[in-house]
Design a protein around this motif. Structure first.
Motif, PDB file in Angstrom:
ATOM      1  N   SER A   1       3.704  -5.448   0.509  1.00 62.51           N
ATOM      2  CA  SER A   1       3.418  -4.512  -0.578  1.00 62.51           C
ATOM      3  C   SER A   1       1.942  -4.555  -0.895  1.00 62.51           C
ATOM      4  CB  SER A   1       4.235  -4.891  -1.811  1.00 62.51           C
ATOM      5  OG  SER A   1       3.926  -4.051  -2.896  1.00 62.51           O
ATOM      6  N   ASP A   2       1.189  -3.483  -0.484  1.00 59.47           N
ATOM      7  CA  ASP A   2      -0.239  -3.411  -0.722  1.00 59.47           C
ATOM      8  C   ASP A   2      -0.506  -2.688  -2.022  1.00 59.47           C
ATOM      9  OD1 ASP A   2      -1.235  -4.508   1.794  1.00 59.47           O
ATOM     10  OD2 ASP A   2      -0.280  -2.753   2.686  1.00 59.47           O
ATOM     11  N   ASP A   3      -1.590  -3.038  -2.721  1.00 56.07           N
ATOM     12  CA  ASP A   3      -1.960  -2.325  -3.921  1.00 56.07           C
ATOM     13  C   ASP A   3      -3.445  -2.015  -3.946  1.00 56.07           C
ATOM     14  OD1 ASP A   3      -1.839  -5.237  -6.145  1.00 56.07           O
ATOM     15  OD2 ASP A   3      -2.987  -4.807  -4.350  1.00 56.07           O
ATOM     16  N   ASP A   4      -4.076  -1.998  -2.730  1.00 59.80           N
ATOM     17  CA  ASP A   4      -5.480  -1.657  -2.650  1.00 59.80           C
ATOM     18  C   ASP A   4      -5.666  -0.173  -2.949  1.00 59.80           C
ATOM     19  OD1 ASP A   4      -4.860  -3.976  -1.285  1.00 59.80           O
ATOM     20  OD2 ASP A   4      -6.655  -3.888  -0.080  1.00 59.80           O
ATOM     21  N   ASP A   5      -6.889   0.200  -3.399  1.00 61.81           N
ATOM     22  CA  ASP A   5      -7.188   1.598  -3.632  1.00 61.81           C
ATOM     23  C   ASP A   5      -7.469   2.273  -2.307  1.00 61.81           C
ATOM     24  OD1 ASP A   5      -9.055   0.838  -6.624  1.00 61.81           O
ATOM     25  OD2 ASP A   5      -6.946   1.384  -6.371  1.00 61.81           O
ATOM     26  N   ALA A   6      -6.856   3.421  -2.066  1.00 62.63           N
ATOM     27  CA  ALA A   6      -7.100   4.179  -0.846  1.00 62.63           C
ATOM     28  C   ALA A   6      -8.335   5.046  -1.012  1.00 62.63           C
ATOM     29  CB  ALA A   6      -5.890   5.047  -0.517  1.00 62.63           C
TER      30      ALA A   6
ATOM     31  N   ALA B   1     -10.278  23.088  17.471  1.00 56.63           N
ATOM     32  CA  ALA B   1      -9.816  22.842  16.108  1.00 56.63           C
ATOM     33  C   ALA B   1     -10.972  22.982  15.129  1.00 56.63           C
ATOM     34  CB  ALA B   1      -9.196  21.458  16.000  1.00 56.63           C
ATOM     35  N   GLN B   2     -10.679  23.536  13.957  1.00 61.71           N
ATOM     36  CA  GLN B   2     -11.691  23.734  12.935  1.00 61.71           C
ATOM     37  C   GLN B   2     -11.614  22.636  11.875  1.00 61.71           C
ATOM     38  OE1 GLN B   2     -13.947  26.168  12.842  1.00 61.71           O
ATOM     39  NE2 GLN B   2     -13.240  27.473  14.510  1.00 61.71           N
ATOM     40  N   GLY B   3     -12.736  22.337  11.256  1.00 56.02           N
ATOM     41  CA  GLY B   3     -12.751  21.430  10.121  1.00 56.02           C
ATOM     42  C   GLY B   3     -12.566  19.977  10.512  1.00 56.02           C
ATOM     43  N   THR B   4     -12.086  19.207   9.550  1.00 58.52           N
ATOM     44  CA  THR B   4     -11.921  17.764   9.706  1.00 58.52           C
ATOM     45  C   THR B   4     -10.461  17.384   9.614  1.00 58.52           C
ATOM     46  OG1 THR B   4     -14.088  17.337   8.707  1.00 58.52           O
ATOM     47  CG2 THR B   4     -12.524  15.522   8.694  1.00 58.52           C
ATOM     48  N   VAL B   5     -10.052  16.428  10.440  1.00 64.25           N
ATOM     49  CA  VAL B   5      -8.704  15.886  10.328  1.00 64.25           C
ATOM     50  C   VAL B   5      -8.805  14.513   9.675  1.00 64.25           C
ATOM     51  CG1 VAL B   5      -8.747  14.893  12.675  1.00 64.25           C
ATOM     52  CG2 VAL B   5      -6.557  15.343  11.550  1.00 64.25           C
ATOM     53  N   ARG B   6      -8.047  14.303   8.613  1.00 59.19           N
ATOM     54  CA  ARG B   6      -8.079  13.048   7.859  1.00 59.19           C
ATOM     55  C   ARG B   6      -6.915  12.182   8.315  1.00 59.19           C
ATOM     56  NH1 ARG B   6      -7.555  16.248   2.482  1.00 59.19           N
ATOM     57  NH2 ARG B   6      -6.159  17.243   3.968  1.00 59.19           N
ATOM     58  N   ILE B   7      -7.249  11.034   8.905  1.00 59.41           N
ATOM     59  CA  ILE B   7      -6.241  10.168   9.515  1.00 59.41           C
ATOM     60  C   ILE B   7      -6.179   8.847   8.760  1.00 59.41           C
ATOM     61  CG2 ILE B   7      -5.522   8.963  11.594  1.00 59.41           C
ATOM     62  CD1 ILE B   7      -6.904  11.087  13.232  1.00 59.41           C
ATOM     63  N   GLY B   8      -4.999   8.513   8.263  1.00 54.17           N
ATOM     64  CA  GLY B   8      -4.801   7.257   7.560  1.00 54.17           C
ATOM     65  C   GLY B   8      -4.594   6.110   8.524  1.00 54.17           C
ATOM     66  N   ILE B   9      -5.317   5.016   8.307  1.00 51.25           N
ATOM     67  CA  ILE B   9      -5.192   3.803   9.117  1.00 51.25           C
ATOM     68  C   ILE B   9      -5.287   2.597   8.188  1.00 51.25           C
ATOM     69  CG2 ILE B   9      -6.189   4.836  11.202  1.00 51.25           C
ATOM     70  CD1 ILE B   9      -8.812   3.305  10.473  1.00 51.25           C
ATOM     71  N   LYS B  10      -4.962   1.434   8.705  1.00 50.30           N
ATOM     72  CA  LYS B  10      -5.248   0.195   7.995  1.00 50.30           C
ATOM     73  C   LYS B  10      -6.718  -0.169   8.234  1.00 50.30           C
ATOM     74  CE  LYS B  10      -1.085  -0.688   6.398  1.00 50.30           C
ATOM     75  NZ  LYS B  10      -0.277  -1.807   6.910  1.00 50.30           N
TER      76      LYS B  10
ATOM     77  N   VAL C   1      -9.145   7.285   6.744  1.00 49.85           N
ATOM     78  CA  VAL C   1      -8.868   7.026   5.344  1.00 49.85           C
ATOM     79  C   VAL C   1      -8.017   5.763   5.234  1.00 49.85           C
ATOM     80  CG1 VAL C   1      -7.790   7.918   3.233  1.00 49.85           C
ATOM     81  CG2 VAL C   1      -8.917   9.495   4.840  1.00 49.85           C
ATOM     82  N   GLN C   2      -8.417   4.837   4.375  1.00 48.48           N
ATOM     83  CA  GLN C   2      -7.655   3.606   4.195  1.00 48.48           C
ATOM     84  C   GLN C   2      -6.265   3.927   3.663  1.00 48.48           C
ATOM     85  OE1 GLN C   2      -9.286   0.771   1.416  1.00 48.48           O
ATOM     86  NE2 GLN C   2      -8.182  -0.931   2.340  1.00 48.48           N
ATOM     87  N   SER C   3      -5.249   3.379   4.314  1.00 49.79           N
ATOM     88  CA  SER C   3      -3.857   3.687   3.955  1.00 49.79           C
ATOM     89  C   SER C   3      -3.022   2.416   3.845  1.00 49.79           C
ATOM     90  CB  SER C   3      -3.255   4.644   4.992  1.00 49.79           C
ATOM     91  OG  SER C   3      -3.982   5.850   5.040  1.00 49.79           O
ATOM     92  N   PRO C   4      -3.129   1.704   2.728  1.00 49.69           N
ATOM     93  CA  PRO C   4      -2.290   0.517   2.519  1.00 49.69           C
ATOM     94  C   PRO C   4      -0.813   0.889   2.562  1.00 49.69           C
ATOM     95  CG  PRO C   4      -4.074   0.614   0.908  1.00 49.69           C
ATOM     96  CD  PRO C   4      -4.048   1.934   1.607  1.00 49.69           C
ATOM     97  N   SER C   5       0.018  -0.059   2.919  1.00 48.09           N
ATOM     98  CA  SER C   5       1.447   0.207   3.124  1.00 48.09           C
ATOM     99  C   SER C   5       2.084   0.903   1.927  1.00 48.09           C
ATOM    100  CB  SER C   5       2.182  -1.109   3.406  1.00 48.09           C
ATOM    101  OG  SER C   5       1.744  -1.675   4.620  1.00 48.09           O
ATOM    102  N   ALA C   6       1.816   0.401   0.730  1.00 45.59           N
ATOM    103  CA  ALA C   6       2.489   0.913  -0.453  1.00 45.59           C
ATOM    104  C   ALA C   6       2.046   2.320  -0.833  1.00 45.59           C
ATOM    105  CB  ALA C   6       2.254  -0.025  -1.629  1.00 45.59           C
TER     106      ALA C   6
END
Length: 288
Positions: free
Chosen positions: A24-29, A44-53, A92-97
Motif C-alpha cells: 500500500s503506497d501513499d506517495d504523491d503521484a 501520433a500527435q501530442g504526448t502519451v503519459r505513462i504511469g510507472i514505478k 508519471v509516478q504511479s504508486p500502487s495505491a
C-alpha cells in the motif's frame, strides 16, 4: 540496449525504500502536463503519459532524468508501436495505491507498473496484456539452501513491506508460525536479510530479482525460484479504452521479434533470475 544506465540506476537504488505490487503506497503521484510534442514518425500527435514505478530497480526506476527497468522498456516499445517517439513520452509516478485513481482522473493514459490484472480492478479500469506473469517467491541469503519454498518458513523470520499481502499469504496458507518483520520498503528488508536479522524476504519474483541485481546485493542474496502464485502484469487503461487491441498487437510483436527476452535479460539478468517458462512469455488476453 541500456545496460549501463540500468546498472547505474540499480546502484543508486540500494538505499531507497521500495514498494511491491501488493503493498500500500501513499506517495504523491506526479500528474505532469500533456504538452504538445511534435508528431512522431509513427504519426501520433501530442504526448502519451505513462504511469510507472519510480522506486523499483529492474522494473521502474527514476535516477535524475533517466528512467530504467523492464516495465519502462516495455512501455517504450509499446508506445513506439502506437506511433509515439521517445520525446513524446511523459513518465508519471504511479504508486500502487494510486493507480486506479490516476487512470480514472485522466492523469495518465496507460500504466506499466507491476500492475496485476484482477477482476476487482477490472470493475473500474481496463487492461491490455499481460506482458509478464510473475509469481510470489522468496529472497534468501546466497548460501542458504534450507529454504526452498514457503513451507520451509515455519519458525523463521520473514520480512515484507508494511501493508503487503505477500507475507500474510504465507502466514495464512503455508507457515502459521512465521515471524513477520514489516519494513517501509523492500530495500530495508534486503538490508535486514544481509545483516542476518531475517531469513527471507517475500514479494513477486521479478521484483526480488531486481533487488538481487543491485550491485551492492550481488552475490549476497538469491531468488529461491519456486513461485507459489500467479500475477499477470497488465497495461492499465481507462475503462473501455480503445487502445487495448493495438497494445496487445504490440506486445505480441515484442515477444515474437525477441525483444521481450532481451529486455528481461538487460534489466534483471544480472541476478541470475529466470522467468517461469511455463507461464512466460505470456499470450495477451482478449480485450473486453
Amino acid at each position: 540496449m541500456r545496460t549501463g544506465r540500468v546498472v547505474t540506476a540499480l546502484a543508486a537504488a540500494a538505499m531507497l525504500s521500495l514498494s511491491g505490487c501488493s503493498s500500500s503506497d501513499d506517495d504523491d503521484a506526479d500528474s505532469g502536463s500533456t504538452g504538445g510534442a511534435s508528431e512522431s514518425s509513427g504519426g501520433a500527435q501530442g504526448t502519451v503519459r505513462i504511469g510507472i514505478k519510480f522506486d523499483q530497480p529492474g522494473l521502474g526506476f527514476k535516477d535524475g532524468d533517466e528512467y530504467t527497468g523492464f516495465d519502462v522498456d516495455v512501455a517504450r516499445y509499446v508506445a513506439n508501436e502506437l506511433g509515439y517517439g521517445e520525446d513524446q513520452i511523459e513518465f508519471v509516478q504511479s504508486p500502487s495505491a494510486q493507480r486506479e485513481n490516476l487512470l480514472e482522473t485522466g492523469q495518465v493514459d496507460m500504466i506499466f507498473a507491476t500492475y496485476s490484472i484482477t477482476d476487482k480492478r477490472k470493475e473500474v479500469v481496463s487492461f491490455g496484456g499481460p506482458y509478464f506473469v510473475a509469481g510470489q517467491d522468496l529472497l534468501v541469503a546466497a548460501d542458504d539452501d534450507s529454504i526452498k519454498g514457503p513451507e520451509d518458513l515455519e519458525g523463521k523470520n520473514l520480512c515484507s513491506v508494511t501493508g503487503s499481502t505477500s507475507a500474510q499469504r504465507i502466514k495464512d496458507e503455508y507457515a502459521t508460525g512465521t515471524n513477520l518483520l514489516e519494513q517501509p520498503g523492500y530495500a530495508e528488508c534486503v538490508t535486514a536479510l544481509t545483516a542476518g536479522s531475517v531469513d527471507a524476504v517475500t514479494t513477486d519474483d521479478i521484483i526480488l530479482a531486481g533487488l538481487a541485481a543491485v550491485p551492492a546485493n550481488k552475490g549476497k542474496v538469491k531468488v529461491v525460484g519456486n513461485p507459489f502464485s500467479e500475477e499477470n502484469y497488465g497495461v492499465g487503461l481507462p475503462k473501455d479504452s480503445d487502445k487495448c487491441e493495438a497494445i496487445n498487437t504490440a506486445i505480441k510483436k515484442m515477444i515474437e521479434d525477441g525483444t521481450w527476452d532481451e529486455l528481461l535479460a538487460d534489466n534483471v539478468g544480472a541476478s541470475g533470475y529466470k522467468a517461469n517458462t511455463d507461464l512466460n512469455p505470456p499470450k495477451p488476453a482478449a480485450c473486453s
